[in-house]
Design a protein around this motif. Structure first.
Motif, PDB file in Angstrom:
ATOM      1  N   ASN A 132      52.946  51.168  47.177  1.00  0.00           N
ATOM      2  CA  ASN A 132      53.254  49.910  47.753  1.00  0.00           C
ATOM      3  C   ASN A 132      54.279  49.195  47.015  1.00  0.00           C
ATOM      4  O   ASN A 132      53.964  48.216  46.371  1.00  0.00           O
ATOM      5  CB  ASN A 132      52.005  49.217  48.199  1.00  0.00           C
ATOM      6  CG  ASN A 132      51.031  50.016  49.002  1.00  0.00           C
ATOM      7  OD1 ASN A 132      51.774  50.581  50.028  1.00  0.00           O
ATOM      8  ND2 ASN A 132      50.030  50.157  48.825  1.00  0.00           N
ATOM      9  N   ASP A 135      54.581  45.168  47.020  1.00  0.00           N
ATOM     10  CA  ASP A 135      53.169  44.600  46.674  1.00  0.00           C
ATOM     11  C   ASP A 135      53.284  44.357  45.171  1.00  0.00           C
ATOM     12  O   ASP A 135      52.319  43.582  44.607  1.00  0.00           O
ATOM     13  CB  ASP A 135      51.908  45.263  47.088  1.00  0.00           C
ATOM     14  CG  ASP A 135      51.748  45.371  48.582  1.00  0.00           C
ATOM     15  OD1 ASP A 135      52.363  44.525  49.107  1.00  0.00           O
ATOM     16  OD2 ASP A 135      51.162  45.955  48.984  1.00  0.00           O
ATOM     17  N   GLU A 187      45.123  45.262  38.330  1.00  0.00           N
ATOM     18  CA  GLU A 187      45.266  44.855  39.896  1.00  0.00           C
ATOM     19  C   GLU A 187      46.732  45.280  40.180  1.00  0.00           C
ATOM     20  O   GLU A 187      46.923  45.573  41.318  1.00  0.00           O
ATOM     21  CB  GLU A 187      45.531  43.290  39.738  1.00  0.00           C
ATOM     22  CG  GLU A 187      43.860  42.756  39.632  1.00  0.00           C
ATOM     23  CD  GLU A 187      43.839  41.152  39.477  1.00  0.00           C
ATOM     24  OE1 GLU A 187      45.098  40.333  39.750  1.00  0.00           O
ATOM     25  OE2 GLU A 187      42.612  40.632  39.355  1.00  0.00           O
ATOM     26  N   ARG A 188      47.675  45.297  39.408  1.00  0.00           N
ATOM     27  CA  ARG A 188      49.039  45.816  39.695  1.00  0.00           C
ATOM     28  C   ARG A 188      48.859  47.325  40.129  1.00  0.00           C
ATOM     29  O   ARG A 188      49.505  47.889  41.039  1.00  0.00           O
ATOM     30  CB  ARG A 188      49.943  45.828  38.548  1.00  0.00           C
ATOM     31  CG  ARG A 188      51.223  46.281  38.830  1.00  0.00           C
ATOM     32  CD  ARG A 188      52.370  46.008  37.844  1.00  0.00           C
ATOM     33  NE  ARG A 188      52.732  44.800  37.671  1.00  0.00           N
ATOM     34  CZ  ARG A 188      53.503  44.310  36.574  1.00  0.00           C
ATOM     35  NH1 ARG A 188      54.201  44.772  35.564  1.00  0.00           N
ATOM     36  NH2 ARG A 188      53.871  43.089  36.647  1.00  0.00           N
ATOM     37  N   ARG A 191      47.217  47.282  43.547  1.00  0.00           N
ATOM     38  CA  ARG A 191      48.138  47.124  44.430  1.00  0.00           C
ATOM     39  C   ARG A 191      49.073  48.259  44.883  1.00  0.00           C
ATOM     40  O   ARG A 191      49.571  48.416  46.179  1.00  0.00           O
ATOM     41  CB  ARG A 191      48.782  45.620  44.206  1.00  0.00           C
ATOM     42  CG  ARG A 191      47.920  44.647  44.130  1.00  0.00           C
ATOM     43  CD  ARG A 191      48.546  43.367  44.254  1.00  0.00           C
ATOM     44  NE  ARG A 191      47.768  42.185  44.479  1.00  0.00           N
ATOM     45  CZ  ARG A 191      46.981  41.304  43.558  1.00  0.00           C
ATOM     46  NH1 ARG A 191      47.432  41.580  42.340  1.00  0.00           N
ATOM     47  NH2 ARG A 191      46.440  40.394  43.701  1.00  0.00           N
ATOM     48  N   ASN A 195      45.738  50.506  49.485  1.00  0.00           N
ATOM     49  CA  ASN A 195      45.910  49.432  50.514  1.00  0.00           C
ATOM     50  C   ASN A 195      44.553  48.706  50.617  1.00  0.00           C
ATOM     51  O   ASN A 195      43.477  49.153  50.314  1.00  0.00           O
ATOM     52  CB  ASN A 195      46.091  50.112  52.100  1.00  0.00           C
ATOM     53  CG  ASN A 195      47.500  50.709  52.134  1.00  0.00           C
ATOM     54  OD1 ASN A 195      48.506  50.427  51.564  1.00  0.00           O
ATOM     55  ND2 ASN A 195      47.378  51.979  52.406  1.00  0.00           N
ATOM     56  N   THR A 217      41.528  42.046  44.720  1.00  0.00           N
ATOM     57  CA  THR A 217      42.534  42.513  45.491  1.00  0.00           C
ATOM     58  C   THR A 217      42.006  43.033  46.847  1.00  0.00           C
ATOM     59  O   THR A 217      42.676  43.774  47.559  1.00  0.00           O
ATOM     60  CB  THR A 217      43.258  43.788  44.854  1.00  0.00           C
ATOM     61  OG1 THR A 217      42.295  44.851  44.454  1.00  0.00           O
ATOM     62  CG2 THR A 217      44.083  43.197  43.614  1.00  0.00           C
ATOM     63  N   ARG A 219      39.651  45.465  47.591  1.00  0.00           N
ATOM     64  CA  ARG A 219      39.397  46.951  47.613  1.00  0.00           C
ATOM     65  C   ARG A 219      37.822  47.122  47.440  1.00  0.00           C
ATOM     66  O   ARG A 219      37.045  46.094  46.863  1.00  0.00           O
ATOM     67  CB  ARG A 219      40.380  47.554  46.776  1.00  0.00           C
ATOM     68  CG  ARG A 219      41.710  48.046  47.157  1.00  0.00           C
ATOM     69  CD  ARG A 219      42.619  46.874  47.173  1.00  0.00           C
ATOM     70  NE  ARG A 219      43.973  47.483  47.385  1.00  0.00           N
ATOM     71  CZ  ARG A 219      45.022  46.805  47.643  1.00  0.00           C
ATOM     72  NH1 ARG A 219      44.697  45.394  47.742  1.00  0.00           N
ATOM     73  NH2 ARG A 219      46.205  47.076  47.868  1.00  0.00           N
TER      74      ARG A 219
END
Length: 250
Positions: A132, A135, A187-188, A191, A195, A217, A219
């Motif tokens: 992604n 994002d 978190e990166r 993301r 999804n 995030t 998830r």
């Protein structure tokens, strides 16, 4: 859901091809465990690598096709290179760009350049994988496209080297786990490779950072932590002590 159990026992309960991302930080076999023994329990390097191969194969089994497995490690010794070479032989896995977490804090000697980074090896299950890009974009230093003269409409995709300090003055720092990873880094990754609503697995939960990053995030999280102290402190840290959400296996 965080489980107080061994990683192999947890993985045995997960269906094949059902997980969207494996994101984990295993013992490095360098004795850096604060005296608890979890990083120095193997007698030889082959013993350690055989154990790594077992849980890695299980991680590949539960991972969905076209999804990513990310494993943190260090090149302080050659151990992690041996792990990567052995993992590269697993069917269906394709080695992708490594990620490098860089930081500038902590002690350093005067006889050489200070080692202040860790690696995260990345493998996709299949040649293609979810990414992604929108994002994870960051602000561009160059605002204008020199070829068109127009301002960029989007930020840029980061390189694979990410700098984030995680020292004692950080709000997220915990003093009870020696190998805590920054939430920004986790978190990166989450993301980029999943999804919202997807499921992330961390079989060496440690300080609980992957669990918290998943909460931040949106998830789903499945993880295991065999050390009871870390398990309990992780739940306290995440402020999720609801017994209906977390199960302890003895």
């Amino acid at each position: 859901m965080l489980h107080h159990t061994d990683c192999m026992k947890l993985l045995s309960t997960i269906e094949s091809d059902s997980i969207d991302l494996i994101l984990t930080d295993p013992p490095y076999f360098i004795g850096f465990d604060g005296g608890k023994g979890w990083d120095s329990q193997w007698k030889t390097l082959p013993d350690y690598l055989d154990w790594c191969h077992q849980w890695t194969q299980e991680c590949v089994r539960v991972l969905k096709p076209n999804r990513m497995m990310v494993v943190f490690g260090t090149l302080k010794t050659d151990t992690f290179i041996h792990y990567k070479l052995k993992t590269n032989t697993i069917d269906d896995l394709h080695s992708q760009n490594e990620l490098i977490w860089s930081y500038n804090w902590g002690g350093r000697g005067k006889s050489n350049f200070a080692r202040k980074h860790e690696y995260a090896w990345c493998w996709s299950k299949g040649e293609k994988f979810l990414f992604n890009s929108d994002d994870v974009r960051v602000e561009r230093k160059q605002k204008i496209n020199i070829r068109t003269g127009k301002e960029y409409e989007k930020g840029t995709i980061p390189t694979c080297i990410w700098e984030k300090n995680n020292h004692t003055t950080s709000k997220e720092y915990v003093n009870w786990h020696p190998t805590q990873k920054p939430l920004l880094i986790l978190e990166r990754i989450i993301r980029a490779y999943t999804n919202p609503g997807d499921t992330v697995v961390d079989i060496f939960s440690g300080s609980g950072s992957t669990m918290i990053a998943c909460q931040n995030t949106e998830r789903k999280f499945i993880g295991s932590e065999i050390d009871e102290d870390y398990y309990t402190r992780s739940l306290e840290r995440s402020r999720l002590l609801n017994p209906l959400l977390f199960t302890s296996y003895r």
